[in-house]
Motif scaffolding. Structure first.
Motif, short mmCIF file in Angstrom:
data_model
loop_
_atom_site.label_atom_id
_atom_site.label_comp_id
_atom_site.label_asym_id
_atom_site.label_seq_id
_atom_site.Cartn_x
_atom_site.Cartn_y
_atom_site.Cartn_z
N LEU A 103 -8.50 -4.96 -5.40
CA LEU A 103 -7.55 -4.28 -6.28
C LEU A 103 -7.61 -2.77 -6.07
N ALA A 104 -8.81 -2.25 -5.86
CA ALA A 104 -8.95 -0.82 -5.57
C ALA A 104 -8.29 -0.47 -4.25
N ARG A 105 -8.37 -1.40 -3.29
CA ARG A 105 -7.74 -1.15 -2.00
C ARG A 105 -6.22 -1.16 -2.12
N VAL A 106 -5.70 -2.02 -2.99
CA VAL A 106 -4.25 -2.01 -3.24
C VAL A 106 -3.82 -0.65 -3.75
N ASP A 107 -4.56 -0.12 -4.72
CA ASP A 107 -4.23 1.20 -5.26
C ASP A 107 -4.27 2.26 -4.16
N GLU A 108 -5.24 2.16 -3.26
CA GLU A 108 -5.35 3.11 -2.16
C GLU A 108 -4.13 3.05 -1.26
N TYR A 109 -3.67 1.83 -0.97
CA TYR A 109 -2.49 1.70 -0.12
C TYR A 109 -1.23 2.22 -0.82
N GLY A 110 -1.18 2.07 -2.13
CA GLY A 110 -0.05 2.63 -2.86
C GLY A 110 0.06 4.13 -2.66
N GLN A 111 -1.09 4.80 -2.59
CA GLN A 111 -1.11 6.25 -2.37
C GLN A 111 -0.87 6.60 -0.90
N LEU A 112 -1.48 5.81 0.00
CA LEU A 112 -1.31 6.08 1.43
C LEU A 112 0.15 5.96 1.86
N TYR A 113 0.86 5.00 1.26
CA TYR A 113 2.26 4.80 1.62
C TYR A 113 3.08 6.08 1.47
N MET A 114 2.70 6.89 0.50
CA MET A 114 3.47 8.08 0.19
C MET A 114 3.22 9.22 1.18
N THR A 115 2.12 9.16 1.92
CA THR A 115 1.73 10.33 2.71
C THR A 115 1.56 10.09 4.20
N VAL A 116 1.29 8.86 4.64
CA VAL A 116 1.04 8.65 6.06
C VAL A 116 2.23 7.94 6.70
N GLY A 117 2.30 8.00 8.02
CA GLY A 117 3.38 7.39 8.76
C GLY A 117 3.24 5.87 8.83
N ALA A 118 4.36 5.22 9.18
CA ALA A 118 4.40 3.76 9.19
C ALA A 118 3.41 3.16 10.18
#
Length: 359
Positions: free
Chosen positions: A100-115
């Motif tokens: 679940l913590a990793r899901v939250d991390e990906y939610g943030q990464l989506y906003m800043t890193v490339g596809a």
């Protein structure tokens, strides 16, 4: 000059394509491609694949790019995936809270890193996660990660296949909020891009039927329906649905600023800007200004979204040439590694000067 960079330059010249034209075809900047061809920048899989798509069968028949993509991709993305997946598996899948913590991390990464970067990291975790799907909460984790993975793909049909898989996983979670979010977010991704609209509407309607509790998932489903109506030219329906979404935002909006799982003020303004720009509505300018005023400064990709919306407004006003030039310049200022499929499709919409093809 590296051997691979030199091969790309030879293939481009053999096809009679200038560096400027190649930049326009691939949505990489001219400077970036020049540096890649000269060996001053690393050759990455996305660049090689872009050259193959842009130059077409003519160069492939001459063998100029034969096997190059496979070599580059295998030596980077696939190797990274295997290495990361095995490393994670050797250390165990981890408890539900860890995922679940990793899901939250990906939610943030989506906003800043490339596809591309996000896709490789997600793929490695999904390889591990699929071996540990022994509870409903982990199926919920898988559903959200699969939805995010679908958004990293460069093809709408491929994205839909991941979204379908994500909805199945969401249903296994037995969590209505997850079921609604997965469907609503997938629907919004497609509708915002003007792609696979029938599927977008289907998924949005499913989300709205599952649970009427105000939530970010229900909010994204309403916005998706509004975007689809705008693409279809249904101005009255689009504006009505946008008003419904505004009322939902008042209840389900978020104070979290940098997560794909949240809808803060700046993001809702961005959604409204796209819809109103598609309609050629002057009210889009106020939404664009509000998005710029409220958005965190580090979210460069989303600042580019707004700039492309401004280009679309110019095109809708009849200045397709000016709107296209404005949009291309805005995209060119964004580093290539931070670009997304959504930006590329928006640029194509500006260049057409009309609604995207309805599918």
């Amino acid at each position: 000059m590296t051997r691979t960079g030199a091969q790309l330059r030879i293939a481009r010249n053999a096809a009679g394509v200038s560096l400027r034209a190649m930049a326009a075809r691939t949505n990489f900047s001219k400077g970036h491609l020049s540096n890649v061809e000269a060996g001053r920048r690393s050759v990455t899989p996305d660049v090689v694949l872009a050259y193959e798509r842009a130059l077409g069968d003519a160069v492939d028949r001459r063998g100029l790019l034969t096997g190059m993509a496979a070599t580059v991709v295998a030596s980077t993305a696939v190797a990274d995936l295997i290495r990361a997946g095995f490393t994670a598996a050797l250390h165990g899948g981890g408890p539900v809270d860890s995922w679940l913590a990793r899901v939250d991390e990906y939610g943030q990464l989506y906003m800043t890193v490339g596809a591309d970067q996000l896709q490789r990291r997600l793929a490695a975790d999904l390889v591990v996660l699929q071996q540990h799907l022994d509870s409903a909460p982990l199926w919920g984790v898988a559903a959200r990660l699969l939805t995010t993975f679908g958004k990293t793909t460069g093809d709408s049909d491929e994205a839909v296949s991941w979204y379908r898989l994500a909805t199945t996983a969401a249903d296994r979670s037995e969590d209505n909020q997850v079921r609604v979010w997965v469907r609503g977010r997938a629907a919004l991704a497609l509708a915002y891009e003007g792609a696979r609209l029938a599927t977008a509407v289907e998924l949005a309607d499913q989300a709205l039927a599952i649970d009427d509790t105000p939530s970010p998932g229900r909010l994204t489903a309403l916005v998706a329906r509004a975007q689809a109506a705008a693409v279809h030219g249904d101005r009255t329906g689009a504006l009505r649905l946008l008003d419904d979404a505004r009322r939902m935002f008042d209840v389900a909006g978020s104070s979290e600023q940098t997560s794909d799982f949240a809808i803060p003020e700046w993001r809702f303004h961005t959604f409204a800007s796209m819809l109103l720009s598609r309609l050629g509505d002057p009210a889009a300018a106020a939404e664009q200004d509000a998005a710029d005023r409220t958005r965190p400064p580090e979210l460069l990709r989303f600042a580019t979204h707004i700039e492309l919306h401004r280009g679309l407004m110019l095109a809708k006003a009849g200045d397709v040439t000016g709107g296209t030039a404005y949009a291309r310049a805005a995209l060119g200022r964004l580093p290539a590694e931070k670009r997304s499929q959504s930006l590329k499709l928006m640029l194509a919409e500006v260049e057409c000067g009309r609604q995207p093809a309805v599918s």
